[in-house]
Write a protein that holds these residues in place. Structure first.
Motif, PDB file in Angstrom:
ATOM      1  N   VAL B 113       1.172  -1.089   0.650  1.00  0.00           N
ATOM      2  CA  VAL B 113      -0.431  -0.202   0.573  1.00  0.00           C
ATOM      3  C   VAL B 113       0.911   0.993  -0.133  1.00  0.00           C
ATOM      4  N   PHE B 115       1.110   5.729   0.225  1.00  0.00           N
ATOM      5  CA  PHE B 115      -0.164   6.643   0.079  1.00  0.00           C
ATOM      6  C   PHE B 115       0.311   8.504  -0.853  1.00  0.00           C
ATOM      7  N   ALA B 116       0.081   8.661  -0.784  1.00  0.00           N
ATOM      8  CA  ALA B 116      -0.539   9.932  -1.589  1.00  0.00           C
ATOM      9  C   ALA B 116      -0.679  11.218  -0.427  1.00  0.00           C
ATOM     10  N   PRO B 203      -6.113  10.293  -1.803  1.00  0.00           N
ATOM     11  CA  PRO B 203      -5.956  11.039  -0.471  1.00  0.00           C
ATOM     12  C   PRO B 203      -6.621  10.633   0.170  1.00  0.00           C
ATOM     13  N   LEU B 204      -7.808  10.403   0.903  1.00  0.00           N
ATOM     14  CA  LEU B 204      -8.735  10.013   1.373  1.00  0.00           C
ATOM     15  C   LEU B 204      -8.627   8.044   1.743  1.00  0.00           C
ATOM     16  N   LEU B 205      -7.559   7.341   0.749  1.00  0.00           N
ATOM     17  CA  LEU B 205      -7.980   6.311   0.804  1.00  0.00           C
ATOM     18  C   LEU B 205      -6.149   5.823   0.527  1.00  0.00           C
ATOM     19  N   SER B 206      -5.275   4.897  -0.266  1.00  0.00           N
ATOM     20  CA  SER B 206      -4.754   4.700  -0.392  1.00  0.00           C
ATOM     21  C   SER B 206      -4.562   3.639  -1.515  1.00  0.00           C
ATOM     22  N   ASP B 208      -3.037   1.004  -4.501  1.00  0.00           N
ATOM     23  CA  ASP B 208      -2.394  -0.168  -4.362  1.00  0.00           C
ATOM     24  C   ASP B 208      -2.729  -0.651  -5.894  1.00  0.00           C
TER      25      ASP B 208
ATOM     26  N   SER C 199     -13.526  -0.429   2.153  1.00  0.00           N
ATOM     27  CA  SER C 199     -12.165   1.074   2.703  1.00  0.00           C
ATOM     28  C   SER C 199     -12.836   2.190   2.928  1.00  0.00           C
ATOM     29  N   VAL C 227      -5.276   0.739   6.854  1.00  0.00           N
ATOM     30  CA  VAL C 227      -4.268   2.166   6.267  1.00  0.00           C
ATOM     31  C   VAL C 227      -5.691   3.195   6.639  1.00  0.00           C
ATOM     32  N   THR C 228      -6.504   2.971   5.319  1.00  0.00           N
ATOM     33  CA  THR C 228      -7.056   3.773   5.048  1.00  0.00           C
ATOM     34  C   THR C 228      -8.051   3.881   6.286  1.00  0.00           C
ATOM     35  N   ARG C 231      -5.847   6.505   8.469  1.00  0.00           N
ATOM     36  CA  ARG C 231      -6.403   8.070   7.742  1.00  0.00           C
ATOM     37  C   ARG C 231      -7.459   8.540   8.070  1.00  0.00           C
ATOM     38  N   GLN C 232      -8.807   7.875   7.798  1.00  0.00           N
ATOM     39  CA  GLN C 232      -9.806   8.407   7.785  1.00  0.00           C
ATOM     40  C   GLN C 232     -10.196   8.923   9.199  1.00  0.00           C
TER      41      GLN C 232
END
Lengths: 597, 278, 383
Positions: B113, B115-116, B203-206, B208, C199, C227-228, C231-232
């Protein structure tokens, strides 16, 4: 007819030989295979049977399904759940198998109901089959300890027979189902499937219950897949959500495409080959292997839509001495008298239209049309382009088309009937374009038209087709009776028109809708058709509604003419009255430019 | 309760952005682009690379869009064009393309995974409710995008041609419209929109290699139910996305995850025209 | 890079097989493709290191060890193929596996059929039992306690909110957590799951906010969902104590600031300051140089597992499967995680470390809990 005996047995003989060769191979194969390959092949053979069903659904019938894995999974889980939670033994095994078959059939019927209805697009149907395994997998995940969620179920009691026994079970299952599939796609019913693939709309207007056939086929395919899944679970002693997942569903499609759709054996061998190969290649180059399959898949779809099988069979055909393909001699006979065309000579009009209108959004294409078509009457409908003539035909032949109004065929209200139901009420419709079934022969096309009345044999092929007298007359008049085994794409335009008409008549209508039946025909051909039409009204009491631009032709055969203009009936009368009318002249003059455009 | 309304609005915005590229391709080309998920993923990686290169995250969306357009034109020329008359084969070919793209990403960036960076972080207070700033920004962008797309179709020359092709391709060709060109541009535009959408939601997620996949089926359902009109797509996103949020919040997120698919299938079964007003 | 190390690894297997006759074959089914492919390279390295070290000391009962690696595709179907190939084609003597639960379940019937000892080295949701299997990683009983106790004592947390992915591990962990929290006098004010690939946690975060809990514990699937979610949560401004069962050091590091303050419990943390761990880290670095992967909670038990198999063969004096199975409960392995003996109903008591992610993404050890008992896992194997 001795001929019939010979040809019938030829297809069956090939099937029998193929089946026996397959069974012998299965019987002796374990002697030459090590434990590892036997293990791998048992699972692969079961998957190959599922791939075979995908080929029948997609390759032959044109249903692009992503969801066949769901039924495989249903079978597997029926086994896993019954053996884990309820009991184990011959009774439980049979019960589990019945559960597998039953639930697969129910789910398939439900999916068919969702995906197939008149007017549903093939893309929509595909998406429904894509959603099925996704929803099913989610249900399995949510099942907690009952379904084992993501872990699946494992270690339940099962029959720990020797590998050879399981190999024989899997192999025989594959050979037998494939033989049945092979006979099915070569039977008369198989022609119906191909017709649906080639031109679904046209099939519906011949009275073939397209949606019901698709749903039934889906149910049958689902049941085969569920048995495979059941055996898979019983052998491997494991069920997991991925067995029902759409990943497997798409893999089945990929194997079918690579092997060669609509070849049946191609996909089966592709499944066996690719799945076995991936067993050792995916370990050596896990990502690269998937990438290669993906590239091969795209390449085959774009460049070799028929897959790899035709390449191999082409080679085979070149190597072996050419045998003359004795395409069996088709023949036509007269249909039994009780089922002849039944027009109306009495007072009850076969066609009655009351207050019909059709709107597309704010655009009103037909407005308050009232019309009666009597038996023995040939009703000409004329009018400039865009007057709503073809829309009127569509409203008569499809109950879902009109916006308001009531329609009676032989005094039965058509309500919201689909086209095939309307055909059943006695409406036959021919089309403006000669969109026939390109790869089918003349006799096969005629057999399609008789499907509603005579049905079609599931596992064999008959060489005769029974037709009502007028169809026979047309075949004779156009010389088609000499070309019964010809593929329709090789016919001349006039013959295609003739066949089209013969097919519509074969559905035994009492109301016949003809949309420019003589467009592009030579004068003698027109006169021949004209006399057939006159005879139909006179001798059989048919009501014929005819859209025609050629006023001379209309004048020669019509009793009455209706002029449509901007969606409404402008006037009604004999040809002479209409032609003399200033109103009509004005309308046509106003549209001269459109006509020529 | 107030935050649920924001959830509904922002979810609808995200769904609209994600589905719009698919919609324009389906509308003009009558082709369901199964590589849509892979295009979203490509946008995600574009955002990741933009971030890794130290470029402001605000630029990731337009950059992804441009990459998408170029790539879309290329794909159209090589894979899509030969399949114009075989819509179901086009589905399969784009599906295969999706597999290839995601495997290439897996080989290049690994299965892990990534990230942005987010251009907006944290929450802001709107109407007395603390809410994720970036989600609100995405919704605002969705509205702007909807206006822009509607304008594109109704005000520009390309839009006029495209609408002509949508209504009747043969007639359009008869009127001298180069439908091949319209289709090529449409596919480029659709791919560009998909990539930009991928960059926008990342940016909300990731990111892959399979990031786009979960969005695929919901997007299919939304475009099938909306016919070929952006206002209907907006409505469908709001209604179906809203139902999803409500079911997820008050009943179960698991049922919520299936809401769009099941609801849309039912609506289409009962009324094949869906939300489109023909 | 990963591919290179992999090819390199396969090369080593071939070399080993060339130098001595009659090696002992150890099968390693691992997710080279699919979800586990992210962690697979570090696992392959750990296995290679263990085998190289043992062989350098003369092997086991005078025979060298040989690795057979097979891709299980991180799922059931792939695992069936991998186990088929290991058990029936390569005819391995033992299997050491770090896999998903689905893959393990798929492999077990084949292991039973082929009578091959299996050491499972992944933490999991517990209660998987087979006469041919031992497990040397943690189960819920060992993982839940450190985190919940910390939240209750340090933050005085009473109301817990639980979030998971809808799969066996997620549900299994949170079920145990709920029971544990309630047994300690706390309450669970919410328990919510998203489909495994899901996600978008928006709705669940709304539920969380309206439930207003004191602490949050999550058990999602690894990778994107985990990870989401983190982050959220951060972008929604959630800052209550947060324990995460699925996060590992590598993920925490890659997330940068977003993971700061997250609690995790593990039987191995790479920053452990013990001589055994320092030696192990150095050995990895020496052997693989720049390609060395940071070892973690999943790769170290695999390393230990190979040592355990070797020790059991040594003790049994042969690779005879049932003798090895008997010996496995009696041998103790001294590895980076300390001394481990799989004598608790086929499971092992483990020293658990409570870690907290620092602002730079590294994990600091907050507390350690000596020899946490795995509890009643497989009563049929109790002695």
């Amino acid at each position: 007819m001795p001929r019939k005996e010979i040809t019938l047995s030829r297809t069956h003989r090939t099937a029998l030989i193929g089946c026996l060769v397959g069974l012998c191979t299965v019987a002796i194969a374990p002697l030459f295979l090590d434990t590892y390959f036997t293990n791998i092949l048992i699972r692969t053979l079961l998957l190959a049977a599922v791939v075979m069903t995908v080929d029948i659904l997609w390759g032959y019938t044109g249903i692009l399904t992503f969801g066949q894995s769901a039924f495989f999974g249903i079978g597997a889980y029926a086994c896993g759940l019954v053996f884990t939670h309820y009991g184990f033994g011959p009774g439980w095994a049979l019960g589990g198998l019945a559960l597998a078959l039953g639930s697969a059939a129910v789910v398939a019927a439900g999916t068919g109901w969702l995906a197939f209805f008149h007017g549903s697009s093939p893309i929509y149907a595909s998406i429904i089959t894509l959603a099925l395994p996704i929803v099913l997998t989610q249900v399995i995940y949510s099942g907690g300890s009952y379904t084992g969620s993501s872990s699946g179920l494992s270690g339940f009691p099962t029959y720990f027979w020797s590998l050879e026994v399981w190999f024989w079970i899997a192999g025989c299952f594959l050979v037998l189902t494939t033989t049945a599939g092979w006979l099915l796609v070569r039977s008369d019913f198989g022609r119906v499937l191909i017709a649906i693939r080639e031109n679904e709309d046209r099939s519906a207007y011949l009275g073939i219950p397209v949606s019901r056939i698709k749903t039934m086929l889906m149910v049958a395919a689902a049941m085969v897949a569920s048995v495979a899944g059941f055996a898979y679970a019983a052998f491997s002693n494991v069920v997991a959500p991925e067995l029902a997942g759409f990943q497997l569903g798409t893999e089945l499609l990929i194997w079918t495409a690579l092997g060669g759709r609509a070849t049946l054996l191609g996909p089966v061998f592709a499944a066996i080959g690719i799945d076995t190969m991936s067993s050792w290649l995916s370990g050596a180059m896990p990502f690269f292997w998937k990438l290669l399959t993906g590239i091969a898949f795209v390449g085959v779809i774009v460049a070799l839509p028929r897959g790899l099988a035709p390449l191999i069979s082409g080679l085979w055909n070149r190597l072996r001495p050419q045998r003359n393909a004795i395409d069996f001699e088709a023949s036509v006979v007269k249909a039994p008298g009780t089922r002849m065309l039944q027009g109306s000579f009495g007072d009850a009009p076969p066609l009655r239209i009351v207050g019909l209108s059709r709107r597309y959004g704010s655009l009103e294409v037909l407005r308050d049309v009232n019309l009666i078509g009597k038996g023995t009457e040939l009703l000409g409908i004329i009018g400039p382009n865009g007057a709503g003539k073809t829309t009127l035909m569509r409203c008569i032949s499809d109950g879902k088309e009109r916006t308001t109004g009531t329609l009676y065929i032989n005094n039965v209200e058509i309500a919201h009937s689909s086209p095939q139901q309307v055909v059943g009420l006695g409406v036959g419709r021919s089309f403006q374009n000669t969109n026939l079934f390109e790869t089918l022969t003349v006799s096969e096309c005629l057999k399609l038209a008789r499907y509603r009345i005579d049905g079609a044999s599931l596992f064999s092929r008959s060489d005769t087709v029974a037709l009502p007298q007028p169809s026979l007359d047309i075949l004779q008049a156009t010389g088609l009776d000499k070309k019964l085994s010809e593929e329709t794409k090789n016919l001349s335009h006039g013959m295609k028109r003739g066949l089209e008409l013969a097919m519509v008549l074969a559905t035994e209508p009492s109301v016949l809708l003809l949309d420019e039946p003589t467009a592009g025909l030579t004068r003698p051909e027109r006169m021949a058709i004209g006399s057939v039409l006159t005879k139909l009204t006179r001798d059989f009491g048919l009501c014929i509604v005819l859209i025609e631009h050629d006023l001379d032709f209309v004048r020669a055969i019509s009793d009455r003419v209706v002029v449509l203009h901007q969606g409404a009936i402008l006037m009604e009368g004999t040809v002479e009255e209409v032609v003399a009318s200033d109103l009509v002249k004005a309308v046509y003059a106003g549209h001269k430019e459109d006509e020529s455009a | 309760m107030g935050s649920v309304i924001f959830d509904i609005l922002t979810t609808a915005g995200i769904l609209f952005v994600v589905a719009s590229g698919l919609m324009i391709i389906l509308g003009v080309m009558k082709l369901l682009n199964f590589a849509h998920g892979a295009f979203l993923t490509a946008g995600g990686y574009a955002a990741y690379l933009t971030g890794a290169a130290g470029i402001s995250p605000w630029f990731s969306v337009p950059l992804a869009g441009i990459v998408g357009i170029v790539f879309g034109l290329l794909v159209e020329r090589t894979i899509i064009r030969p399949l114009y008359n075989r819509p179901l084969d086009a589905i399969l070919a784009t599906w295969g393309l999706g597999i290839v793209i995601s495997q290439i990403f897996a080989l290049t960036f690994g299965r892990g995974v990534q990230f942005a960076p987010s251009p907006l972080s944290g929450t802001i207070e709107v109407l007395g409710i603390e809410y994720s700033a970036y989600r609100l920004a995405v919704s605002a962008i969705a509205v702007l995008l909807a206006i822009a797309l509607i304008a594109l179709l109704s005000l520009t020359r390309f839009g006029l041609n495209a609408r002509a092709v949508i209504v009747n391709e043969n007639l359009a060709r008869g009127l001298g419209i180069d439908s091949t060109r319209v289709r090529a541009i449409t596919f480029g535009l659709g791919a560009g929109l998909a990539c930009a959408a991928g960059a926008l939601i990342t940016p909300l997620l990731s990111v892959d290699p399979n990031m786009g996949l979960p969005w695929l089926v919901n997007s299919f359902m939304l475009v099938l139910i909306s016919g070929v009109s952006f206002p209907s797509l907006l409505l469908a996103s709001l209604v179906l996305g809203g139902t999803q949020v409500l079911i997820s919040t008050f009943i179960s997120p698991i049922l919520g995850g299936m809401t769009i698919v099941v609801l849309a299938a039912m609506i289409l079964r009962l009324n094949p025209k869906g939300f489109s007003r023909a | 890079m990963r591919l290179k190390s992999l090819v390199f690894g396969l090369g080593i297997c071939l070399n080993i097989s060339a130098y001595a006759a009659d090696p002992i074959k150890i099968g390693i089914p691992v997710g080279l493709s699919g979800a586990n492919s992210v962690v697979a390279p570090s696992m392959v390295q750990a296995a290679e290191l263990a085998v190289a070290e043992i062989n350098a000391k003369g092997g086991v009962i005078g025979r060298p060890l040989q690795l057979e690696i097979a891709d299980d595709g991180s799922g059931a179907q792939g695992a069936q193929r991998a186990y088929d190939s290991l058990v029936f084609q390569k005819e391995v003597d033992g299997i050491v596996a770090m896999e998903t639960t689905a893959a393990r379940n798929a492999g077990l019937p084949i292991v039973n059929r082929g009578r091959v000892p299996l050491i499972y080295t992944s933490f999991y949701e517990g209660r998987s039992c087979s006469p041919w299997m031992y497990i040397n990683a943690w189960v819920p009983e060992q993982q839940v306690e450190p985190i919940v106790d910390q939240f209750m004592s340090e933050y005085d947390a009473k109301k817990f909110f639980l979030i998971g992915s809808d799969y066996a591990f997620g549900r299994g962990m949170l079920k145990f957590t709920r029971e544990y929290v309630e047994s300690k006098g706390g309450t669970v004010v919410g328990e919510s799951y998203l489909p495994i690939e899901g996600s978008d946690w928006t709705a669940i975060i709304s539920q969380l906010r309206s439930a207003n809990p004191d602490a949050l514990i999550t058990s999602t699937s690894g990778g994107a969902p985990n990870v989401t979610l983190t982050r959220q949560l951060r972008s929604a401004g959630v800052d209550i104590p947060y324990g995460n069962y699925a996060i590992d050091e590598g993920t925490a590091k890659s997330m940068g600031g977003d993971a700061e303050g997250v609690y995790l419990a593990a039987s191995y943390i790479s920053s452990l300051d013990t001589p055994a761990n320092r030696e192990f880290l150095q050995a990895i670095k020496d052997k693989f140089g720049d390609d060395a992967e940071t070892p973690h909670e999943l790769s170290v038990p695999l390393y230990d597992g190979i040592y355990a198999y070797a020790a059991a063969v040594e003790k049994a004096g042969s690779t005879e499967p049932s003798a090895v199975i008997d010996a496995l409960s009696e041998v103790t392995v001294e590895g980076p995680r300390g001394a481990i003996k799989m004598d608790k109903q086929r499971h092992a008591a483990l020293t658990m470390y409570l870690g907290k992610v620092a602002s730079d993404g590294s994990v600091e050890v907050v507390k350690s809990f000596k020899n946490v008992d795995p509890g009643e896992q497989c009563p049929q194997f109790a002695d």
